[in-house]
Design an enzyme around this catalytic site. Structure first.
Site, PDB file in Angstrom:
ATOM      1  N   SER A 258     -45.503  17.510   1.658  1.00 25.80           N
ATOM      2  CA  SER A 258     -44.603  18.694   1.613  1.00 25.80           C
ATOM      3  C   SER A 258     -45.293  19.850   1.629  1.00 25.80           C
ATOM      4  O   SER A 258     -45.979  20.162   3.009  1.00 25.80           O
ATOM      5  CB  SER A 258     -43.679  18.560   0.202  1.00 25.80           C
ATOM      6  N   ASP A 355     -35.309  11.908   4.696  1.00 22.76           N
ATOM      7  CA  ASP A 355     -35.814  12.989   3.790  1.00 22.76           C
ATOM      8  C   ASP A 355     -34.854  14.101   3.955  1.00 22.76           C
ATOM      9  O   ASP A 355     -34.315  14.564   4.802  1.00 22.76           O
ATOM     10  CB  ASP A 355     -36.817  13.316   4.563  1.00 22.76           C
ATOM     11  N   HIS A 388     -38.256  12.018   0.709  1.00 24.12           N
ATOM     12  CA  HIS A 388     -39.183  12.971   0.483  1.00 24.12           C
ATOM     13  C   HIS A 388     -40.017  12.418  -0.967  1.00 24.12           C
ATOM     14  O   HIS A 388     -39.415  11.843  -1.595  1.00 24.12           O
ATOM     15  CB  HIS A 388     -38.710  14.292   0.252  1.00 24.12           C
TER      16      HIS A 388
END
Length: 437
Positions: A258, A355, A388
């Protein structure tokens, strides 16, 4: 109202609740800023803990059946919904299992069909260990026997903040081991070295690597590029000190997810840039390779892949402290997609198809540009059904993906070794040189 009727309606409500988690795992919300965050948490915990969801739904079903929930029509409808939810959760496990094949195909596509043949036989034999179902069924606490963690080593002090790092290493302390720097995510405003990358670092440490997880200044206290400068200082510490823990300071890889994927990519793409090394410009901050999980690669979103303005608002207010219109050059310089050169190191980019926080198209755009500009290979693995942050704790998907990461790292190591041998003329010339000495 009879108790069986109450139980049947409650069972229907619980069944619908469980079914929503399963539905969201397949069809997450991406367009709405706040709902996408909720959808992420629900989808992440469902897809990576599908077996655990089946277990709690089975326990709830047994309790409601014992109380007579199936004697009324709402309970019977709830039972059918629950069966459908279980089928969907089994599908999540099937999707997770596909990660192994997807990653292997990505490695073959990026490195060549025969990439494994460049490794020595012992390495090939030990690359793919069996999935440890104990860790998958009991993922917490995240711990691997034989791995030592040296905590809270201060590597720098910035504006009154002590910046620390941890070193993960096998208890018997290897010698001249490759080193991995793990950079945590958290939208540049939260998180620490304590929560992320643990399965990967513990796996590699148990296999003879030395791993480092580092804190860095967070926004809004920090303004970019403060985060990147801190991480360069962590690399400077590694160069000077990691040999004391058995690591090879000249063989350093970087990874993160991320915001950590953004930062690890920038670390890999800005080696030696004096703007990010004030006062330590002469330190070698290059890395041998980069593994980026679901990273952010284009701050200004030139390709318009983001479904809502949440990222831009966060960056303007907290991270960059300026709008895109006020300082477009700074936004582009902070974007890995615009820092790719022909000398970039090898990359492995991993992103989940589901995601909701970072669009998968962002990774595709970065990989396409890398292939156009860099000489080094890039491997891109798009993991089916993954949300994610999918690899933060042990799961079936996590285990299979991390085995692929290890294969990529070992390939880069073997090619670095081959290049070093070629530079001195190969084994035969080495023996001649030694004889002459």
């Amino acid at each position: 109202m009879e108790w069986t009727t109450v139980a049947s309606w409650l069972f229907l409500a619980v069944s619908l609740w469980g079914a929503w988690f399963t539905y969201n795992a397949y069809r997450p919300t991406v367009e709405h800023q706040r709902l996408s965050v909720l959808s992420f948490f629900a989808g992440w915990l469902t897809t990576e803990l599908a077996l655990h969801h089946i277990a709690w739904q089975a326990v709830a079903t047994a309790v409601f059946v014992w109380f007579g929930a199936l004697e009324a029509w709402p309970g019977r409808i709830g039972f059918v919904i629950t069966l459908g939810s279980w089928a969907g959760l089994v599908g999540c496990l099937v999707n997770a299992r596909r990660a192994e094949r997807v990653l292997e195909e990505a490695l073959e596509g990026g490195l060549g069909d025969d990439y494994l043949q460049s490794l020595d036989p012992e390495s090939r034999e030990n690359l793919t260990p069996a999935v440890t179902w104990k860790d998958i069924l009991l993922p917490f606490p995240i711990r691997r026997s034989g791995v030592e963690r040296v905590r809270n080593i201060i590597y720098a002090r910035e504006r009154g903040i002590d910046l620390g790092l941890d070193v993960w290493v096998a208890g018997d302390r290897p010698k001249n081991a490759p080193v991995l720097l793990q950079i945590h995510g958290g939208a540049w405003v939260l998180g620490s070295k304590n929560e992320q990358g643990l399965p990967l670092m513990q796996m590699l440490a148990s296999r003879g690597w030395v791993c480092v997880s580092a804190d860095y200044r967070l926004s809004p206290h920090a303004t970019f590029p403060d985060h990147l400068i801190d991480l360069k200082k962590a690399i400077a510490w590694i160069r000077e000190n990691i040999a004391d823990y058995g690591g090879d300071p000249n063989t350093l890889f970087v990874t993160g997810g991320s915001a950590g994927g953004h930062l690890c990519s920038l670390v890999a793409l800005t080696a030696g840039d004096p703007r990010y090394q004030p006062g330590f410009e002469d330190v070698d901050t290059s890395v041998a390779g980069c593994v980026s999980f679901y990273g952010v690669y284009d701050f200004a979103d030139h390709q318009r892949v983001w479904k809502h303005p949440g990222l831009v608002e966060l960056l303007e207010r907290q991270v960059m402290k300026a709008s895109r219109e006020e300082d477009p050059a700074a936004w582009d310089e902070a974007s890995p997609i615009f820092r790719i050169t022909e000398d970039a190191p090898p990359f492995l980019v991993i992103h989940g198809t589901n995601d909701t926080l970072v669009p998968v198209q962002a990774a595709r755009n970065f990989v396409e540009r890398f292939r156009e500009r860099a000489r080094a290979p890039i491997v891109y693995a798009e993991i089916p059904g993954a949300q994610h942050a999918f690899e933060i704790f042990p799961s079936l998907r996590t285990s299979l993906v991390l085995h692929g990461v290890e294969r990529f790292l070992c390939w880069v190591l073997s090619h670095r070794g081959a290049q070093a041998r070629d530079e001195v003329g190969g084994p035969a010339d080495q023996e001649d040189a030694q004889a002459r000495a």
